[in-house]
Motif scaffolding. Structure first.
Motif, PDB file in Angstrom:
ATOM      1  N   ARG A  62       0.842  -1.211   0.000  1.00 26.09           N
ATOM      2  CA  ARG A  62       0.000   0.000   0.000  1.00 26.09           C
ATOM      3  C   ARG A  62       0.867   1.248   0.000  1.00 26.09           C
ATOM      4  N   CYS A  63       1.960   1.235   0.748  1.00 29.33           N
ATOM      5  CA  CYS A  63       2.865   2.389   0.737  1.00 29.33           C
ATOM      6  C   CYS A  63       3.494   2.563  -0.641  1.00 29.33           C
ATOM      7  N   GLN A  64       3.727   1.428  -1.318  1.00 29.18           N
ATOM      8  CA  GLN A  64       4.420   1.486  -2.613  1.00 29.18           C
ATOM      9  C   GLN A  64       3.475   1.819  -3.763  1.00 29.18           C
ATOM     10  N   ALA A  65       2.166   1.688  -3.563  1.00 31.74           N
ATOM     11  CA  ALA A  65       1.222   1.921  -4.651  1.00 31.74           C
ATOM     12  C   ALA A  65       1.182   3.410  -5.011  1.00 31.74           C
ATOM     13  N   ALA A  66       1.173   3.679  -6.311  1.00 32.13           N
ATOM     14  CA  ALA A  66       1.128   5.069  -6.777  1.00 32.13           C
ATOM     15  C   ALA A  66      -0.305   5.594  -6.697  1.00 32.13           C
ATOM     16  N   ASP A  67      -0.431   6.922  -6.652  1.00 34.32           N
ATOM     17  CA  ASP A  67      -1.767   7.531  -6.586  1.00 34.32           C
ATOM     18  C   ASP A  67      -2.653   7.086  -7.745  1.00 34.32           C
ATOM     19  N   GLY A  68      -2.044   6.818  -8.888  1.00 35.65           N
ATOM     20  CA  GLY A  68      -2.817   6.410 -10.063  1.00 35.65           C
ATOM     21  C   GLY A  68      -3.562   5.093  -9.865  1.00 35.65           C
ATOM     22  N   GLU A  69      -3.180   4.319  -8.879  1.00 35.35           N
ATOM     23  CA  GLU A  69      -3.863   3.050  -8.606  1.00 35.35           C
ATOM     24  C   GLU A  69      -5.079   3.244  -7.697  1.00 35.35           C
TER      25      GLU A  69
END
Ligand SMILES: [Zn+2]
Length: 193
Positions: A62-69
Motif C-alpha cells: 500500500r505504501c508502494q502503490a502510486a496515486d494512479g492506482e
C-alpha cells in the motif's frame, strides 16, 4: 473481590476445544449455505503470530502503490478498490497515506479526520441507486497498512443483510463491469465534490 488473571491462549484452547457449539444457522435468514454442517476442529494456538504483510512499513504494497492506482486521493488519505467487480455493487477501501498498523496508533489529528472520511465515503456509496446499506468495517489481520472497508450491499434482499454480506460477495456472480464502473464513477465524483 476475586481477581482473575486473563486467560492464556493455551488455557482458552483447553477449555473450548472439546466443547465447540453449532449455532442454529438453519434459522438464520442471512446464512448463505444449506446442508449439514459442523464446526471445524479448533487447532491449538501457535507459538507466535505471523507478521502481517507490510510489517513495520517494510515492503508494504500500500505504501508502494502510486496515486494512479487509487480511485480518489487527498493529502493524507487514499481510497481504492479491486481491479475487477465482485458480487456486491461496490467495495471501497480507505487508507491513511502514511503507514499505521492499527486505529489506536493514529495521531489524534488523523483519528479525528478519519471520522469525517468515514462519513463522507459512506454517504457517497449509499447514494448509489439500488444500494440498501454500506457496511463500514475494519479487519486488521491481512495487510498491516491500516484500512477500512466500505461494503455496499443491495437494497431489498433480507437475506443479504449483516456480516454475511462479505460471504455473499463471493457467492453472487460479479456485478457487470459497466454497472460497476458507473458506480465507481458516481462515488468518485461525490468524493471529489
Ligand atoms: Zn504501508
Amino acid at each position: 473481590m476475586v481477581c482473575q488473571m486473563p486467560e492464556t491462549p493455551e488455557q482458552l484452547y483447553a477449555r473450548v476445544a472439546e466443547s465447540l457449539r453449532m449455532p442454529p444457522v438453519e434459522e438464520w435468514d442471512s446464512f448463505p449455505f444449506d446442508g449439514d454442517m459442523r464446526p471445524r476442529v479448533l487447532r491449538p494456538p501457535v507459538d507466535e503470530e505471523q507478521p502481517r504483510v507490510g510489517h513495520g512499513g517494510v515492503d508494504c504494497p500500500r505504501c508502494q502503490a502510486a496515486d494512479g492506482e487509487y480511485q480518489w486521493t487527498a493529502e493524507r488519505w487514499r481510497v481504492w478498490t479491486f481491479p475487477k467487480p465482485t458480487g456486491l455493487p461496490l467495495i471501497l477501501l480507505l487508507e491513511p497515506r502514511a503507514h499505521y498498523g492499527d486505529p489506536g496508533d493514529l495521531p489524534d489529528e488523523l483519528a479525528s479526520e478519519l471520522g469525517l472520511m468515514i462519513a463522507r465515503i459512506e454517504r457517497a456509496a449509499r447514494s448509489l441507486d439500488g444500494v440498501g446499506r454500506v457496511h463500514v468495517c475494519r479487519w486488521g489481520d491481512g495487510g498491516e497498512h491500516l484500512h477500512w472497508w466500505f461494503i455496499a450491499r443491495p437494497a431489498r434482499f433480507p437475506q443479504l443483510i449483516g456480516s454475511f454480506a462479505t460471504i455473499w460477495d463471493d457467492i453472487l456472480p460479479p456485478t457487470p463491469e459497466s454497472i460497476w464502473r458507473e458506480n465507481l464513477a458516481i462515488v468518485t465524483r461525490a468524493l471529489a465534490g
